[in-house]
Design an enzyme around this catalytic site. Structure first.
Site, PDB file in Angstrom:
ATOM      1  N   LEU A   1     -10.447  15.891 -21.243  1.00  0.00           N
ATOM      2  CA  LEU A   1     -11.825  16.419 -21.225  1.00  0.00           C
ATOM      3  C   LEU A   1     -11.876  17.934 -21.427  1.00  0.00           C
ATOM      4  O   LEU A   1     -12.862  18.572 -21.063  1.00  0.00           O
ATOM      5  CB  LEU A   1     -12.585  16.000 -19.950  1.00  0.00           C
ATOM      6  CG  LEU A   1     -12.761  14.489 -19.758  1.00  0.00           C
ATOM      7  CD1 LEU A   1     -13.589  14.201 -18.497  1.00  0.00           C
ATOM      8  CD2 LEU A   1     -13.444  13.847 -20.966  1.00  0.00           C
TER       9      LEU A   1
ATOM     10  N   TYR B   1      -2.745  25.594 -37.907  1.00  0.00           N
ATOM     11  CA  TYR B   1      -3.297  24.255 -37.638  1.00  0.00           C
ATOM     12  C   TYR B   1      -2.689  23.235 -38.602  1.00  0.00           C
ATOM     13  O   TYR B   1      -2.145  22.206 -38.189  1.00  0.00           O
ATOM     14  CB  TYR B   1      -4.829  24.276 -37.782  1.00  0.00           C
ATOM     15  CG  TYR B   1      -5.432  22.902 -37.838  1.00  0.00           C
ATOM     16  CD1 TYR B   1      -5.305  22.042 -36.758  1.00  0.00           C
ATOM     17  CD2 TYR B   1      -6.099  22.454 -38.979  1.00  0.00           C
ATOM     18  CE1 TYR B   1      -5.831  20.761 -36.812  1.00  0.00           C
ATOM     19  CE2 TYR B   1      -6.637  21.182 -39.035  1.00  0.00           C
ATOM     20  CZ  TYR B   1      -6.497  20.342 -37.960  1.00  0.00           C
ATOM     21  OH  TYR B   1      -7.004  19.069 -38.013  1.00  0.00           O
TER      22      TYR B   1
HETATM   23  N1  UFG Z   1     -18.318  27.703 -43.203  1.00  0.00           N
HETATM   24  C1  UFG Z   1     -19.293  28.638 -43.440  1.00  0.00           C
HETATM   25  N2  UFG Z   1     -20.096  28.982 -42.410  1.00  0.00           N
HETATM   26  C2  UFG Z   1     -19.971  28.464 -41.166  1.00  0.00           C
HETATM   27  C3  UFG Z   1     -18.970  27.512 -40.928  1.00  0.00           C
HETATM   28  C4  UFG Z   1     -18.156  27.153 -41.978  1.00  0.00           C
HETATM   29  O1  UFG Z   1     -19.431  29.152 -44.544  1.00  0.00           O
HETATM   30  O2  UFG Z   1     -20.744  28.835 -40.281  1.00  0.00           O
HETATM   31  C5  UFG Z   1     -17.473  27.293 -44.324  1.00  0.00           C
HETATM   32  C6  UFG Z   1     -15.987  27.444 -44.040  1.00  0.00           C
HETATM   33  O3  UFG Z   1     -15.551  28.754 -44.327  1.00  0.00           O
HETATM   34  C7  UFG Z   1     -15.414  26.391 -44.960  1.00  0.00           C
HETATM   35  C8  UFG Z   1     -16.485  25.289 -44.991  1.00  0.00           C
HETATM   36  O4  UFG Z   1     -17.677  25.919 -44.531  1.00  0.00           O
HETATM   37  O5  UFG Z   1     -15.289  26.902 -46.236  1.00  0.00           O
HETATM   38  C9  UFG Z   1     -16.166  24.146 -44.070  1.00  0.00           C
HETATM   39  O6  UFG Z   1     -15.794  24.678 -42.814  1.00  0.00           O
HETATM   40  P1  UFG Z   1     -15.626  23.790 -41.514  1.00  0.00           P
HETATM   41  O7  UFG Z   1     -15.298  24.710 -40.398  1.00  0.00           O
HETATM   42  O8  UFG Z   1     -16.806  22.901 -41.351  1.00  0.00           O
HETATM   43  O9  UFG Z   1     -14.401  22.850 -41.863  1.00  0.00           O
HETATM   44  P2  UFG Z   1     -12.932  23.209 -42.406  1.00  0.00           P
HETATM   45  O10 UFG Z   1     -12.917  22.899 -43.867  1.00  0.00           O
HETATM   46  O11 UFG Z   1     -12.494  24.565 -42.006  1.00  0.00           O
HETATM   47  O12 UFG Z   1     -12.014  22.235 -41.585  1.00  0.00           O
HETATM   48  C10 UFG Z   1     -12.321  20.866 -41.434  1.00  0.00           C
HETATM   49  C11 UFG Z   1     -11.631  20.379 -40.187  1.00  0.00           C
HETATM   50  C12 UFG Z   1     -10.152  20.497 -40.343  1.00  0.00           C
HETATM   51  C13 UFG Z   1      -9.707  19.826 -41.617  1.00  0.00           C
HETATM   52  C14 UFG Z   1     -10.481  20.293 -42.798  1.00  0.00           C
HETATM   53  C15 UFG Z   1     -10.099  19.474 -43.979  1.00  0.00           C
HETATM   54  O13 UFG Z   1     -12.050  21.120 -39.046  1.00  0.00           O
HETATM   55  O14 UFG Z   1      -9.559  19.870 -39.239  1.00  0.00           O
HETATM   56  O15 UFG Z   1     -11.854  20.152 -42.544  1.00  0.00           O
HETATM   57  O16 UFG Z   1     -10.882  19.724 -45.094  1.00  0.00           O
HETATM   58  F1  UFG Z   1      -8.408  20.112 -41.832  1.00  0.00           F
END
Ligand code: UFG
Length: 341
Positions: free
Chosen positions: A33, A141
């Site tokens: 949790l 990660y």
């Molecule tokens: N992003 C923004 N603004 C935000 C949040 C995110 O522009 O406020 C962008 C990030 O820079 C990225 C995209 O949106 O380019 C997606 O970001 P997320 O944080 O939603 O997801 P990630 O792609 O970083 O990561 C997710 C999972 C990981 C996995 C990955 C695989 O959290 O565990 O997808 O594609 F590895």
């Protein structure tokens, strides 16, 4: 089957627990949790509060409940945090996976479904990532997950284990009935961040990087519905029971840029968002899009909710009905809540 689900109170784990129970399995959830929510766990599952950092407790739990297969979700998942605090990631994601594997070997539990990530690929060399694309993660990660995959491969070779590794692309959405959904604290993922902003009087969203080599300069990701991902775990378990193991992508073969996701969120919520352009977030690859051919052909996985608008609509139904996430569900409603789902 009797299935131990680590991290079964988390966002993806709780959806997988629900699908496993709907498919007739007996589920024992182990979750400390630290990120998950007790209320996210299906009431037909046995819940144990505990951590994969405790090898004795793992072995005791597996023995006590006669566990036949393990699904290992418990992990830290934020790319940017992993860059700032790599030890946290290697400790929980790699070292604790080793604890779990050791307990499985000791108790002769041979079936494992492991949560991995598209982050193991790094910067793609092809348009659609196939499972045999080289692993070259850009952040701790992704490296912690790649190393865990390697340890699992070795355990399979040497100790007769059978493992299916699912590499998730970008997971979003919630159960269509909004019975469970996403509640990370803090929330860092794009879709829930936008939707939570849309619930406020100052609906501001940030774009991290507008100079990527993509069609509109923002990162492109492949979004998959959490219920479809959860169903892939049931397919993986059935596969293991039929002698099928291996590594499979869970994605949709379609990429959407950050700007496109924002547009879709505006359409679904009916809210005009205030967009702020910021610098790149460390560790982000420009494009991640899966080939899901192998998963469909070999595991027989079919997506119920392939389009982005539906994924966002289900996420919006959850967030707009639970602005405070699980804190919005009154204790006396918990059980009844699930009964009607
Ligand atoms: N992003 C923004 N603004 C935000 C949040 C995110 O522009 O406020 C962008 C990030 O820079 C990225 C995209 O949106 O380019 C997606 O970001 P997320 O944080 O939603 O997801 P990630 O792609 O970083 O990561 C997710 C999972 C990981 C996995 C990955 C695989 O959290 O565990 O997808 O594609 F590895």
């Amino acid at each position: 089957m009797k299935v131990l689900v680590t991290g079964g109170a988390g966002y993806i784990g709780s959806h997988a627990v629900r699908e496993l129970i709907l498919a007739g399995h007996q589920v024992i959830v182990l979750d400390d949790l630290s990120q998950g929510h007790r209320r996210a766990v299906h009431p037909d599952a046995i819940f144990i509060r505990g951590s994969t950092s405790n090898p004795e407790m793992l072995a005791r739990t597996m023995g006590l409940y006669g566990i036949e297969a393990v699904m290992h979700f418990a992990a830290h998942i934020e790319v940017a945090e992993s860059v700032a605090h790599p030890k946290k990631y290697y400790q929980n994601n790699l070292s604790n996976t080793l604890n779990l594997l050791q307990a499985m070997v000791d108790l002769k539990i041979r079936k494992l479904v492991f949560s991995s990530t598209a982050a193991v690929y790094g910067e793609p060399q092809t348009e659609l990532l196939e499972e045999d694309h080289p692993r070259s993660p850009l952040n701790p990660y992704g490296r912690s997950k790649m190393m865990s995959e390697m340890v699992i491969e070795d355990f399979c070779k040497s100790y007769g284990m059978h493992a299916t590794v699912l590499r998730y692309f970008n997971v979003a959405g919630a159960t269509p009935s909004a019975v469970i959904g996403e509640d990370h604290r803090p929330e860092t993922h794009l879709i829930p961040k936008i939707l939570k902003a849309a619930l406020t009087s100052n609906p501001e969203v940030k774009i991290y990087g507008t100079d990527y080599p993509t069609f509109d300069g923002t990162c492109v990701r492949d979004y998959v519905h959490v219920v479809d991902l959860a169903r892939a775990h049931v397919c993986a378990l059935e596969g293991l029971n039929n002698g099928i193991s291996g590594t499979f992508n869970i994605g949709s073969e379609k990429g959407f840029s950050v700007r496109q996701v924002i547009q879709s969120c505006e359409k679904i919520t009916g809210k005009k968002l205030i967009v702020k352009e910021e610098g790149r977030r460390p560790g982000d690859p420009a494009i991640l899009v899966a080939s899901s051919q192998k998963t469909e052909k070999v595991l027989g996985w079919e997506r119920l909710y392939p389009d982005l608008d539906t994924i966002i609509k289900h996420a919006w139904q959850w967030h707009s009905s639970h602005p405070e996430g699980y804190a919005d569900i009154l204790p006396e409603q918990e059980f009844q809540f699930y009964q009607i789902s």
